[in-house]
Scaffold this active site. Structure first.
Site, PDB file in Angstrom:
ATOM      1  N   PRO A  43       0.846  -1.050   0.120  1.00  0.00           N
ATOM      2  CG  PRO A  43      -0.671  -1.202   1.968  1.00  0.00           C
ATOM      3  CD  PRO A  43       0.324  -1.922   1.146  1.00  0.00           C
ATOM      4  CD  GLU A  64       1.192  -5.722  10.847  1.00  0.00           C
ATOM      5  OE1 GLU A  64       1.310  -4.555  10.422  1.00  0.00           O
ATOM      6  OE2 GLU A  64       0.015  -6.279  11.083  1.00  0.00           O
ATOM      7  NE  ARG A  83      -8.714  -6.147 -20.605  1.00  0.00           N
ATOM      8  CZ  ARG A  83      -9.038  -5.166 -21.069  1.00  0.00           C
ATOM      9  NH1 ARG A  83      -8.155  -4.089 -21.100  1.00  0.00           N
ATOM     10  NH2 ARG A  83     -10.193  -5.009 -21.900  1.00  0.00           N
ATOM     11  CG  ASP A 119     -10.748  -1.037 -22.275  1.00  0.00           C
ATOM     12  OD1 ASP A 119     -11.807  -1.247 -22.716  1.00  0.00           O
ATOM     13  OD2 ASP A 119      -9.906  -1.976 -22.267  1.00  0.00           O
TER      14      ASP A 119
HETATM   15  C1  LIG Z   1      -2.016  -6.691   5.885  1.00  0.00           C
HETATM   16  S1  LIG Z   1      -0.881  -5.925   4.484  1.00  0.00           S
HETATM   17  C2  LIG Z   1       0.246  -5.010   5.386  1.00  0.00           C
HETATM   18  C3  LIG Z   1      -0.133  -3.757   5.417  1.00  0.00           C
HETATM   19  C4  LIG Z   1       1.203  -2.852   6.006  1.00  0.00           C
HETATM   20  N1  LIG Z   1       1.467  -3.228   7.285  1.00  0.00           N
HETATM   21  C5  LIG Z   1       0.678  -1.531   5.811  1.00  0.00           C
HETATM   22  O1  LIG Z   1      -0.061  -0.845   6.407  1.00  0.00           O
HETATM   23  O2  LIG Z   1       1.277  -0.868   4.822  1.00  0.00           O
HETATM   24  C6  LIG Z   1      -0.066  -7.491   3.791  1.00  0.00           C
HETATM   25  C7  LIG Z   1       0.404  -7.179   2.467  1.00  0.00           C
HETATM   26  O3  LIG Z   1      -0.505  -7.310   1.536  1.00  0.00           O
HETATM   27  C8  LIG Z   1      -0.209  -6.615   0.291  1.00  0.00           C
HETATM   28  N2  LIG Z   1      -1.151  -5.238   0.265  1.00  0.00           N
HETATM   29  C9  LIG Z   1      -1.946  -4.926   0.854  1.00  0.00           C
HETATM   30  N3  LIG Z   1      -2.651  -3.899   0.671  1.00  0.00           N
HETATM   31  C10 LIG Z   1      -2.141  -3.672  -0.554  1.00  0.00           C
HETATM   32  C11 LIG Z   1      -2.474  -2.682  -1.693  1.00  0.00           C
HETATM   33  N4  LIG Z   1      -3.285  -1.594  -1.561  1.00  0.00           N
HETATM   34  N5  LIG Z   1      -1.699  -2.589  -2.675  1.00  0.00           N
HETATM   35  C12 LIG Z   1      -0.499  -3.388  -2.910  1.00  0.00           C
HETATM   36  N6  LIG Z   1      -0.590  -4.715  -2.023  1.00  0.00           N
HETATM   37  C13 LIG Z   1      -1.247  -4.582  -0.924  1.00  0.00           C
HETATM   38  C14 LIG Z   1       1.354  -6.160   0.673  1.00  0.00           C
HETATM   39  O4  LIG Z   1       2.071  -6.907   0.116  1.00  0.00           O
HETATM   40  C15 LIG Z   1       1.401  -6.267   2.122  1.00  0.00           C
HETATM   41  O5  LIG Z   1       2.749  -6.426   2.370  1.00  0.00           O
END
Ligand SMILES: C[S@@+](CC[C@H](N)C(=O)[O-])C[C@H]1O[C@@H](n2cnc3c(N)ncnc32)[C@H](O)[C@@H]1O
Length: 250
Positions: free
Chosen positions: A88, A115, A153, A168
């Site tokens: 994220p 995490e 795609r 698109d």
């Molecule tokens: C529970 S999340 C961890 C979130 C992290 N502690 C944070 O708050 O940024 C577990 C994993 O999900 C993936 N993930 C979760 N949300 C994501 C998003 N919006 N975009 C990309 N990957 C995501 C990432 O690989 C992350 O390490």
């Protein structure tokens, strides 16, 4: 192009890669996906790949060493592809990036869980961090699948009509126009009649193209004025576009 996916949940990928129109790209090898189950690279009987965070707090952190072994195994087969980590905290994935990657050699996709991943691994090995949006998922598998789908795609011969993706959303910087199909008149259970916009039945290609462009501009101006500003700054709006936008009450 080749994608190597390092994941704790390889089984999430199989069904997705075998369904729908994009399977053409995966089955033909245009988009060649290799799955690397991270637990295979653990070195204890429990196949442990995570541990508690230093400094305390909730959750678990993915360990450096299994990830380094997995990446070394990928490198031995696939060479020096860039490593993408889904997070994220990364740059938001967009169509421009997918288009760029669709013509490239591929990448190693790293799916986080818990995490997240020990920062020392990320600092040493990751070239690009990508986010699916401003929300938190349980893992990087869905973002990885989103990336693979978006790239598949765009491969030649995958969509039945190559023009499909050209119209698109985001391809020309605007949102897509609305689409209609049969019946021409839809009667709702409440007795309302909902006709297809007449211009679409006119057979007049220039008028249809103009209607679609105007719908697209209107929707974009209402929902994503930021995209209009970018298109304007890049000189991608015609005089006719500007004249139409000036008539809109938003
Ligand atoms: C529970 S999340 C961890 C979130 C992290 N502690 C944070 O708050 O940024 C577990 C994993 O999900 C993936 N993930 C979760 N949300 C994501 C998003 N919006 N975009 C990309 N990957 C995501 C990432 O690989 C992350 O390490």
């Amino acid at each position: 192009m080749r994608f190597d996916v390092i994941t704790l949940f390889p089984d999430l990928f199989g069904p997705f890669l075998q369904q729908g129109i994009t399977r053409r790209a995966f089955e033909s090898g245009q988009v060649d996906v290799h799955l690397w189950p991270l637990r295979d690279f653990a070195d204890d009987n429990y196949r442990r790949v995570d541990d508690r965070p230093y400094g305390g707090g909730p959750g678990m952190v993915m360990l450096v060493e299994p990830l380094e072994r997995a990446l070394a195994a990928v490198r031995a087969q696939a060479g020096a592809a860039p490593v993408i980590h889904f997070s994220p905290t990364g740059r938001k994935m967009d169509q421009a990036l997918l288009r760029e990657m669709a013509g490239g050699p591929g990448a190693v996709l790293l799916c986080g869980r818990y995490e997240g991943i020990d920062q020392r691994f990320l600092d040493r090995h990751v070239d690009l961090e990508l986010s699916l949006g401003d929300f938190v998922l349980s893992g990087g598998e869905l973002p990885a699948l989103a990336l693979l789908d978006g790239i598949a795609r765009l491969q030649a011969g995958v969509l039945s009509d190559a023009r499909s993706h050209e119209q698109d959303s985001f391809e020309d910087g605007m949102l897509d126009c609305p689409h209609y199909s049969r019946p021409e008149q839809l009667t709702t259970p409440e007795g309302q009649n909902l006709p297809v916009p007449p211009v679409l039945l006119s057979g007049h290609h220039a008028q249809i193209a103009q209607w679609r462009r105007e719908q697209s501009l209107q929707l974009t101006a209402r929902r994503r004025p930021d995209l209009i500003a970018v298109a304007r700054a890049a000189g991608r709006l015609s005089k006719a576009d500007e004249r139409f936008l000036a008539t809109l009450v938003l």
